[in-house]
Design a protein around this motif. Structure first.
Motif, PDB file in Angstrom:
ATOM      1  N   UNK A  35       0.810  -1.223   0.000  1.00 50.97           N
ATOM      2  CA  UNK A  35       0.000   0.000   0.000  1.00 50.97           C
ATOM      3  C   UNK A  35       0.840   1.269   0.000  1.00 50.97           C
ATOM      4  N   UNK A  36       2.092   1.168   0.481  1.00 53.70           N
ATOM      5  CA  UNK A  36       2.925   2.359   0.625  1.00 53.70           C
ATOM      6  C   UNK A  36       4.384   1.960   0.467  1.00 53.70           C
ATOM      7  N   UNK A  37       5.169   2.800  -0.198  1.00 57.75           N
ATOM      8  CA  UNK A  37       6.585   2.508  -0.349  1.00 57.75           C
ATOM      9  C   UNK A  37       7.322   2.767   0.959  1.00 57.75           C
ATOM     10  N   UNK A  38       8.017   1.771   1.514  1.00 61.81           N
ATOM     11  CA  UNK A  38       8.785   2.016   2.739  1.00 61.81           C
ATOM     12  C   UNK A  38      10.000   2.901   2.504  1.00 61.81           C
ATOM     13  N   UNK A  39      10.385   3.075   1.242  1.00 58.40           N
ATOM     14  CA  UNK A  39      11.593   3.846   0.917  1.00 58.40           C
ATOM     15  C   UNK A  39      11.335   5.351   0.929  1.00 58.40           C
ATOM     16  N   UNK A  40      10.061   5.739   1.053  1.00 61.73           N
ATOM     17  CA  UNK A  40       9.717   7.168   1.154  1.00 61.73           C
ATOM     18  C   UNK A  40       8.851   7.432   2.385  1.00 61.73           C
ATOM     19  N   UNK A  41       8.795   6.466   3.295  1.00 62.13           N
ATOM     20  CA  UNK A  41       7.814   6.528   4.387  1.00 62.13           C
ATOM     21  C   UNK A  41       8.029   7.698   5.331  1.00 62.13           C
ATOM     22  N   UNK A  42       9.247   8.238   5.407  1.00 64.28           N
ATOM     23  CA  UNK A  42       9.510   9.308   6.376  1.00 64.28           C
ATOM     24  C   UNK A  42       9.756  10.663   5.733  1.00 64.28           C
ATOM     25  N   UNK A  43       9.640  10.786   4.441  1.00 66.71           N
ATOM     26  CA  UNK A  43       9.974  12.060   3.792  1.00 66.71           C
ATOM     27  C   UNK A  43       9.154  13.211   4.360  1.00 66.71           C
ATOM     28  N   UNK A  44       7.849  12.969   4.562  1.00 68.06           N
ATOM     29  CA  UNK A  44       7.006  14.046   5.059  1.00 68.06           C
ATOM     30  C   UNK A  44       7.304  14.413   6.497  1.00 68.06           C
ATOM     31  N   UNK A  45       7.701  13.432   7.309  1.00 71.08           N
ATOM     32  CA  UNK A  45       7.913  13.672   8.733  1.00 71.08           C
ATOM     33  C   UNK A  45       9.269  14.298   9.036  1.00 71.08           C
ATOM     34  N   UNK A  46      10.332  13.802   8.394  1.00 76.42           N
ATOM     35  CA  UNK A  46      11.674  14.288   8.715  1.00 76.42           C
ATOM     36  C   UNK A  46      12.417  14.832   7.509  1.00 76.42           C
ATOM     37  N   UNK A  47      11.773  14.832   6.366  1.00 81.43           N
ATOM     38  CA  UNK A  47      12.397  15.377   5.166  1.00 81.43           C
ATOM     39  C   UNK A  47      13.521  14.534   4.615  1.00 81.43           C
ATOM     40  N   UNK A  48      13.556  13.264   4.970  1.00 85.53           N
ATOM     41  CA  UNK A  48      14.648  12.399   4.551  1.00 85.53           C
ATOM     42  C   UNK A  48      14.158  10.965   4.419  1.00 85.53           C
ATOM     43  N   UNK A  49      14.612  10.297   3.376  1.00 84.30           N
ATOM     44  CA  UNK A  49      14.239   8.897   3.174  1.00 84.30           C
ATOM     45  C   UNK A  49      15.138   7.987   4.019  1.00 84.30           C
ATOM     46  N   UNK A  50      14.695   6.771   4.326  1.00 83.46           N
ATOM     47  CA  UNK A  50      15.567   5.834   5.031  1.00 83.46           C
ATOM     48  C   UNK A  50      16.862   5.605   4.250  1.00 83.46           C
ATOM     49  N   UNK A  51      17.974   5.614   4.950  1.00 82.04           N
ATOM     50  CA  UNK A  51      19.259   5.497   4.259  1.00 82.04           C
ATOM     51  C   UNK A  51      20.112   4.321   4.723  1.00 82.04           C
ATOM     52  N   UNK A  52      19.649   3.578   5.750  1.00 77.45           N
ATOM     53  CA  UNK A  52      20.323   2.338   6.149  1.00 77.45           C
ATOM     54  C   UNK A  52      19.264   1.244   6.154  1.00 77.45           C
ATOM     55  N   UNK A  53      19.402   0.306   5.242  1.00 78.03           N
ATOM     56  CA  UNK A  53      18.331  -0.654   4.982  1.00 78.03           C
ATOM     57  C   UNK A  53      18.818  -2.060   5.299  1.00 78.03           C
ATOM     58  N   UNK A  54      18.065  -2.747   6.146  1.00 77.14           N
ATOM     59  CA  UNK A  54      18.393  -4.114   6.544  1.00 77.14           C
ATOM     60  C   UNK A  54      17.489  -5.072   5.773  1.00 77.14           C
ATOM     61  N   UNK A  55      18.087  -5.861   4.891  1.00 72.88           N
ATOM     62  CA  UNK A  55      17.324  -6.837   4.102  1.00 72.88           C
ATOM     63  C   UNK A  55      17.223  -8.121   4.916  1.00 72.88           C
ATOM     64  N   UNK A  56      16.041  -8.424   5.420  1.00 69.57           N
ATOM     65  CA  UNK A  56      15.839  -9.541   6.346  1.00 69.57           C
ATOM     66  C   UNK A  56      14.892 -10.591   5.782  1.00 69.57           C
ATOM     67  N   UNK A  57      14.817 -10.691   4.476  1.00 65.94           N
ATOM     68  CA  UNK A  57      13.903 -11.637   3.841  1.00 65.94           C
ATOM     69  C   UNK A  57      14.645 -12.876   3.350  1.00 65.94           C
TER      70      UNK A  57
END
Length: 344
Positions: A217-239
């Motif tokens: 439903x929503x891209x996790x890679x842009x989930x915080x842009x509105x709140x902190x003005x920055x996309x997640x930049x350290x990503x843990x692939x746990x799949x």
């Protein structure tokens, strides 16, 4: 001893010879052992993993035509000592350890070896060097979570997080939950967790995630842009499924750091030119260091790390086959522990 053992890709329950401790080793009786999706993956992909290990000098020395007692997240009681042991801990002491056996030619992995049975059996042989005594106040089943907690702490430590980093955990299975618990101890906020399964997202919130995202439903890679003005930049692939790293590479922000705790046991692919043009840093694997395991035991003991919401009860050896096939079910993120002392 009684054990639930893997043979020819099936779980059987029956008698196996008691393990005998060698030099520097201790015989222990299992009290509790967590059931991990890795155990299921070994049942499903063990032949391929063993072949890869032989070809590339890896640590997984398995003969799937001989019994293997799985289980690498355990608490046990010291029963006896092998030769050349220091015996600083008394018989009857409750202990846990990293699932490693020191050998002259390297090491073996407890529960992923024909020679060193894991916690799905009544007895194990452990290296005295790795034993860690447990405080009397620490619940046995919670203490059995030291190994997965250690994995989370180790990957988070090696990610070299800065206070202004924004972490994203992709996949909220067992490894993802361990990452979230470890990230909660840092100053990096918000912690974002992404998983399509609502039960896993709910568990991620209980473990300490600040924002949970349904990636459908929503891209996790842009989930915080509105709140902190920055996309997640350290990503843990746990799949640990083919194509997930490639998706992260294509969708993450510029100069992101991608940490890969998820083990993919199949050939994978990635559009490497995208990683080049985005200046991405991708790190595979890490070593669970002594300091991380010690920190896990301390954190569980003093309550800084609390996986109690994760636990879903104990089972007998004759229930391992049924429950093991459900550990990767996204609708059931609860951790089950095996107690070989329970009667059928």
């Amino acid at each position: 001893m009684q054990a639930a053992y893997l043979l020819d890709q099936k779980i059987h329950v029956g008698e196996l010879p008691d393990p005998i401790p060698g030099k520097g080793q201790v015989l222990v009786r299992t009290h509790s052992c967590g059931m991990c999706a890795s155990d299921l993956h070994i049942m499903q992909h063990g032949t391929r993993l063993a072949a890869w290990s032989r070809e590339y000098n890896g640590p997984f020395e398995m003969d799937l035509s001989r019994p293997i007692v799985l289980g690498h997240e355990y608490v046990a009681e010291i029963v006896d000592f092998g030769p050349d042991t220091q015996r600083k801990l008394k018989k009857g002491t409750r202990v846990t350890s990293q699932p490693l056996i020191q050998r002259r030619d390297g090491f073996a992995i407890v529960g992923i070896s024909n020679d060193y049975p894991g916690g799905f059996g009544e007895y194990m042989v452990l290296s005295e060097t790795y034993l860690r005594p447990l405080p009397d106040s620490l619940d046995t089943d919670i203490a059995a979570m030291a190994e997965p907690v250690c994995v989370g702490l180790s990957y988070v430590r090696q990610a070299r997080l800065q206070d202004d980093d924004i972490p994203l955990v992709v996949g909220c299975g067992a490894i993802g939950q361990a990452m979230i618990m470890a990230l909660r101890l840092t100053n990096c906020r918000p912690i974002i967790a992404s998983d399509p399964a609502p039960n896993r997202r709910a568990m991620a919130m209980r473990m300490g995630a600040d924002i949970v995202v349904d990636p459908r439903a929503e891209s996790p890679y842009t989930a915080t842009r509105g709140a902190v003005g920055k996309a997640p930049n350290v990503i843990f692939e746990c799949v640990g499924v083919p194509g997930v790293v490639d998706e992260i590479v294509r969708r993450c922000t510029y100069a992101a750091r991608i940490i890969v705790p998820g083990w993919c046991l199949e050939p994978d692919h990635m559009l490497s030119v995208c990683a080049h043009t985005k200046a991405l840093n991708i790190q595979y694997g890490c070593k669970a260091m002594d300091e991380d395991f010690d920190r896990a035991v301390r954190g569980l003991g003093d309550g800084d790390i609390n996986p109690s919401a994760w636990l879903g009860g104990r089972i007998r050896l004759d229930q391992v086959d049924e429950k093991l096939n459900g550990v990767a079910n996204p609708l059931n993120p609860i951790r089950i522990v095996v107690d070989p002392r329970l009667g059928s």
